[in-house]
Design a protein around this motif. Structure first.
Motif: not given
Length: 334
Positions: A137-141, A239-244
């Motif tokens: 999720e970090h990478d994709l964000q 946008q995907p984001k970290r921590f779900a």
């Protein structure tokens, strides 16, 4: 903070050339102020020497600190209020000199998760590393955000890196006996969105993982790389984001300039989301017919551009799984 100031004071450069140090109201900020012409010359001579002595082909230029408002010394050749501007301008000139003398050397920019990526810097470097930590999720964000201003071919970020010690968030391990092929593919394909590489102890990998990496390298060279170099990229999901947080699916469509070929990356992250998701394509010829093939499962369908944009493609993925789909315009389709 006290330890940090002490480390700065003990640095050899601080002892040998205290006049090079950037300071703010008399306190060291932690970097060499290139607004000082003598410091700029020292920096060039140092880089030139290192490249020559070690026969370097690739230099990573990291800058992992916050310069704040910059240096306000008045003995560097800049004014009290323009130290940061003069430092960055001099850094650009420094990079120009390095590239002119060593045109074969790749200059990679890297700094704090992309917080200091700017188009001026990208004019003087070849590529940029988006962030050190690696988890899906970090990478994709990061990739989603970076491609609002940068082309995919200048973005670097690996799907997984070997760390010294345990990382707080990166829990994936290519040596885990419970690792599935689908999860390995998902992590690897994330790094295939831009410049592709590995930061791992490759000789220590299980045989099946090494074989799968070899497969992805072939796919990247033969199929993906031309899209990364030439195509326009479209973000088909939020946008995907970290921590779900944020979007739990991510889809990126690459469209070649002639519009005849497209490549679609689709990822499902962990967190609350349905197993089925319809992805609507864009930038297609509505009247043309397109052959749609999964690089995992072979040919899926033939549809018109209008159908692919209006009805979309339905994907069924488990958490941390992916698909890579090739869309080609049929020769007699019009």
């Amino acid at each position: 903070m006290v330890r940090d100031r002490g480390a700065r004071a003990r640095a050899a450069l601080a002892r040998n050339h205290p006049e090079f140090a950037a300071t703010r109201d008399g306190e060291p900020i932690g970097y060499v102020c290139l607004g000082n012409p003598a410091a700029q010359e020292w920096a060039f001579e140092t880089l030139d020497r290192l490249i020559t002595e070690y026969n370097c082909d690739w230099i990573k230029l990291d800058y992992n600190l916050d310069p704040g408002a910059g240096c306000n010394r008045t003995d560097h050749g800049h004014g009290a209020g323009d130290g940061l501007f003069e430092h960055i301008s001099a850094y650009y000139r420094l990079l120009e000199r390095v590239r002119a003398k060593h045109p074969h050397v790749i200059l990679e920019s890297c700094s704090s998760g992309g917080l200091r990526i700017d188009l001026g810097l990208m004019k003087h470097t070849h590529t940029t590393f988006l962030s050190d930590p690696d988890w899906p999720e970090h990478d994709l964000q990061l990739f989603w955000g970076a491609t609002t201003m940068l082309a995919p071919n200048v973005c670097l970020h690996w799907g997984y890196c070997d760390w010294l010690g345990e990382h707080r968030y990166q829990k994936f391990d290519p040596r885990d006996p419970s690792l599935t092929r689908e999860r390995l593919d998902c992590y690897t394909r994330i790094s295939m969105l831009g410049g592709f590489g590995f930061s791992q102890k490759l000789p220590d990998l299980p045989a099946w993982v090494a074989e799968r990496f070899a497969h992805h390298i072939r796919v990247y060279r033969e199929t993906v790389a031309p899209f990364v170099r030439e195509a326009d990229v479209y973000r088909l999901t939020d946008q995907p984001k970290r921590f779900a947080r944020g979007e739990r699916w991510a889809a990126f469509q690459y469209a070649k300039p002639d519009g005849r070929e497209h490549l679609l990356f689709v990822f499902r992250l962990h967190g609350r989301s349905r197993k089925l998701r319809t992805i609507h394509l864009t930038a297609l010829d509505p009247a043309a017919r397109y052959a749609v093939s999964s690089l995992d499962n072979g040919k899926l369908m033939t549809r018109t551009g209008a159908e692919l944009m209006e009805d979309g493609i339905v994907f069924e993925l488990n958490e941390e799984e992916s698909d890579l789909v090739w869309i080609r315009k049929e020769e007699n389709g019009a």
